[in-house]
Design a protein around this motif. Structure first.
Motif, mmCIF file in Angstrom:
data_model
loop_
_atom_site.group_PDB
_atom_site.id
_atom_site.type_symbol
_atom_site.label_atom_id
_atom_site.label_comp_id
_atom_site.label_asym_id
_atom_site.label_seq_id
_atom_site.Cartn_x
_atom_site.Cartn_y
_atom_site.Cartn_z
ATOM 1 N N PRO A 44 0.865 -1.143 0.099
ATOM 2 C CA PRO A 44 0.064 0.011 0.053
ATOM 3 C C PRO A 44 0.806 1.341 -0.023
ATOM 4 N N GLY A 45 0.592 2.234 -0.632
ATOM 5 C CA GLY A 45 1.199 3.381 -0.898
ATOM 6 C C GLY A 45 2.087 3.553 -2.023
ATOM 7 N N CYS A 46 2.570 2.404 -2.656
ATOM 8 C CA CYS A 46 3.591 2.363 -3.657
ATOM 9 C C CYS A 46 2.793 2.736 -5.150
ATOM 10 N N PRO A 47 1.692 1.932 -5.331
ATOM 11 C CA PRO A 47 1.052 2.289 -6.554
ATOM 12 C C PRO A 47 0.563 3.611 -6.448
ATOM 13 N N GLU A 48 -0.083 4.187 -5.360
ATOM 14 C CA GLU A 48 -0.661 5.568 -5.204
ATOM 15 C C GLU A 48 0.267 6.648 -5.545
ATOM 16 N N ALA A 49 1.635 6.242 -4.957
ATOM 17 C CA ALA A 49 2.606 7.157 -5.512
ATOM 18 C C ALA A 49 2.945 7.422 -6.771
ATOM 19 N N VAL A 50 3.074 6.067 -7.566
ATOM 20 C CA VAL A 50 3.233 6.114 -9.000
ATOM 21 C C VAL A 50 2.240 6.937 -9.828
ATOM 22 N N TRP A 163 22.269 12.030 -12.363
ATOM 23 C CA TRP A 163 21.134 11.997 -13.122
ATOM 24 C C TRP A 163 21.409 12.819 -14.450
ATOM 25 N N ARG A 164 21.510 12.150 -15.594
ATOM 26 C CA ARG A 164 21.973 13.015 -16.687
ATOM 27 C C ARG A 164 23.188 13.979 -16.306
ATOM 28 N N GLY A 165 24.198 13.551 -15.732
ATOM 29 C CA GLY A 165 25.234 14.465 -14.986
ATOM 30 C C GLY A 165 25.278 15.186 -13.973
ATOM 31 N N LEU A 166 24.024 15.185 -13.266
ATOM 32 C CA LEU A 166 23.763 15.952 -12.255
ATOM 33 C C LEU A 166 23.738 15.285 -10.917
ATOM 34 N N ARG A 167 24.438 15.524 -9.766
ATOM 35 C CA ARG A 167 24.253 14.571 -8.590
ATOM 36 C C ARG A 167 22.891 15.171 -7.928
ATOM 37 N N ARG A 168 22.169 13.938 -7.603
ATOM 38 C CA ARG A 168 20.766 14.269 -6.864
ATOM 39 C C ARG A 168 20.700 13.076 -5.941
ATOM 40 N N THR A 169 19.977 13.199 -4.935
ATOM 41 C CA THR A 169 19.776 12.233 -3.778
ATOM 42 C C THR A 169 18.263 11.718 -3.604
ATOM 43 N N LEU A 170 18.155 10.461 -3.741
ATOM 44 C CA LEU A 170 16.821 9.741 -3.801
ATOM 45 C C LEU A 170 16.288 8.842 -2.512
ATOM 46 N N PHE A 171 15.275 8.639 -2.452
ATOM 47 C CA PHE A 171 14.909 7.727 -1.372
ATOM 48 C C PHE A 171 15.128 6.156 -1.865
ATOM 49 N N PHE A 172 15.559 5.383 -1.082
ATOM 50 C CA PHE A 172 16.122 4.021 -1.509
ATOM 51 C C PHE A 172 15.880 3.164 -0.474
ATOM 52 N N GLN A 173 15.429 1.924 -1.009
ATOM 53 C CA GLN A 173 15.341 0.718 0.080
ATOM 54 C C GLN A 173 15.440 -0.568 -1.178
ATOM 55 N N ALA A 218 8.975 8.972 -4.419
ATOM 56 C CA ALA A 218 8.478 9.185 -3.109
ATOM 57 C C ALA A 218 8.065 10.372 -2.674
ATOM 58 N N THR A 219 7.081 10.370 -1.777
ATOM 59 C CA THR A 219 6.327 11.814 -1.512
ATOM 60 C C THR A 219 7.216 11.981 0.125
ATOM 61 N N ASP A 220 6.823 13.204 0.422
ATOM 62 C CA ASP A 220 7.361 13.755 1.470
ATOM 63 C C ASP A 220 7.192 12.838 2.912
ATOM 64 N N ASP A 221 6.101 12.038 3.081
ATOM 65 C CA ASP A 221 5.874 11.178 4.243
ATOM 66 C C ASP A 221 6.899 10.095 4.223
ATOM 67 N N TRP A 222 7.088 9.491 2.913
ATOM 68 C CA TRP A 222 8.104 8.296 3.122
ATOM 69 C C TRP A 222 9.521 8.860 3.733
ATOM 70 N N HIS A 231 13.930 14.842 0.094
ATOM 71 C CA HIS A 231 14.807 15.212 -0.995
ATOM 72 C C HIS A 231 13.631 14.974 -2.268
ATOM 73 N N HIS A 232 13.272 15.989 -2.782
ATOM 74 C CA HIS A 232 12.367 15.907 -3.984
ATOM 75 C C HIS A 232 13.009 15.311 -5.472
ATOM 76 N N GLY A 233 12.317 14.272 -5.815
ATOM 77 C CA GLY A 233 12.700 13.528 -7.073
ATOM 78 C C GLY A 233 11.799 13.556 -8.215
ATOM 79 N N HIS A 234 10.621 14.262 -8.078
ATOM 80 C CA HIS A 234 9.505 14.039 -8.855
ATOM 81 C C HIS A 234 10.143 14.388 -10.389
#
Length: 246
Positions: A44-50, A163-173, A218-222, A231-234
């Motif tokens: 739950p939550g994963c399909p809704e986020a996508v 990501w395309r040459g730019l350093r970004r931080t993302l949620f990961f599990q 991932a949304t903020d509450d994750w 870290h926003h990655g949308h």
């Protein structure tokens, strides 16, 4: 593959909402159909986020959930009407594949005939072959087991990617790395800091496949529910989707 320990808050936040086939021809003004898997092969939550991510894009999609307990079943017939099929994160690969192996040929036929597949984390693993749908020019493996990985366990955390040459931080599990065959025809969108592939787009037959190991959806509450800085990655998720859809 999915955020652990935050399922209750995700439920509160989001709630519910074979042979090759041809991509459907849409009537003028008809919104393109996006099917997002929701069922026992995710959490739950994963399909809704996508679904929420895709809804923020410029494509004006008619987004529906597909799965064994949804109004739309996941089948060759429903896929034949879809412009894109999205496989969210959630749970383990072995568990998910047990629930989806009967749909393997329908998904392969859909993409090979011109459909589009988007895989996020577990959905990226499922695009591989051991086990999986066999949609990639190569296979997948755990990033945490790769030499020089900055994450060594399966806990909820952050990961840096280029990501395309730019350093970004993302949620990961426990997301995948993507192992490309020599000479594979694929566009690498992102790599982890050890150089392994974190996101790519590749053809499969007449269709396209886009996969990502971390969670740009991932949304903020994750983040906040497990004590991580947000870290926003949308924009990166939309970049992946755009590379597949446009």
């Amino acid at each position: 593959m999915a955020p652990n320990g935050i399922l209750d808050s995700l439920r509160r936040a989001f709630g519910s909402r074979s042979a090759p086939v041809d991509v459907p021809v849409r009537a003028a003004g008809e919104r393109p159909l996006a099917l997002v898997y929701r069922g026992p092969a995710t959490l739950p939550g994963c399909p809704e986020a996508v679904a929420r991510l895709l809804a923020t894009g410029p494509w004006d999609l008619d987004i529906r959930y597909a799965g064994p307990h949804e109004a739309v079943p996941l089948s060759a017939e429903s896929l034949a009407q879809a412009w894109v099929y999205a496989q969210p994160g959630g749970g383990t690969l072995s568990h998910a594949y047990r629930h989806l192996r009967r749909q393997r040929e329908a998904i392969r036929g859909y993409v090979h005939g011109g459909g589009r597949y988007l895989g996020f984390c577990l959905g990226g693993y499922l695009a591989g072959a051991t086990p999986g749908f066999g949609l990639l020019p190569g296979d997948t493996d755990q990033y945490i087991g790769s030499p020089g990985a900055t994450v060594q366990d399966e806990s909820n955390t952050l990961v840096d990617v280029d990501w395309r040459g730019l350093r970004r931080t993302l949620f990961f599990q426990d997301g995948p790395q993507f192992l490309l065959d020599p000479g594979a025809h694929a566009t690498v969108l992102a790599t982890y800091t050890n150089g392994t592939v974190a996101a790519l787009v590749a053809p499969f037959g007449a269709g396209r496949v886009g996969v990502v190991g971390p969670h740009p959806e991932a949304t903020d509450d994750w983040f906040t529910d497990v004590g991580l800085p947000v870290h926003h990655g949308h924009d990166l998720g939309l970049d992946l989707a755009g590379a597949v859809l446009e």
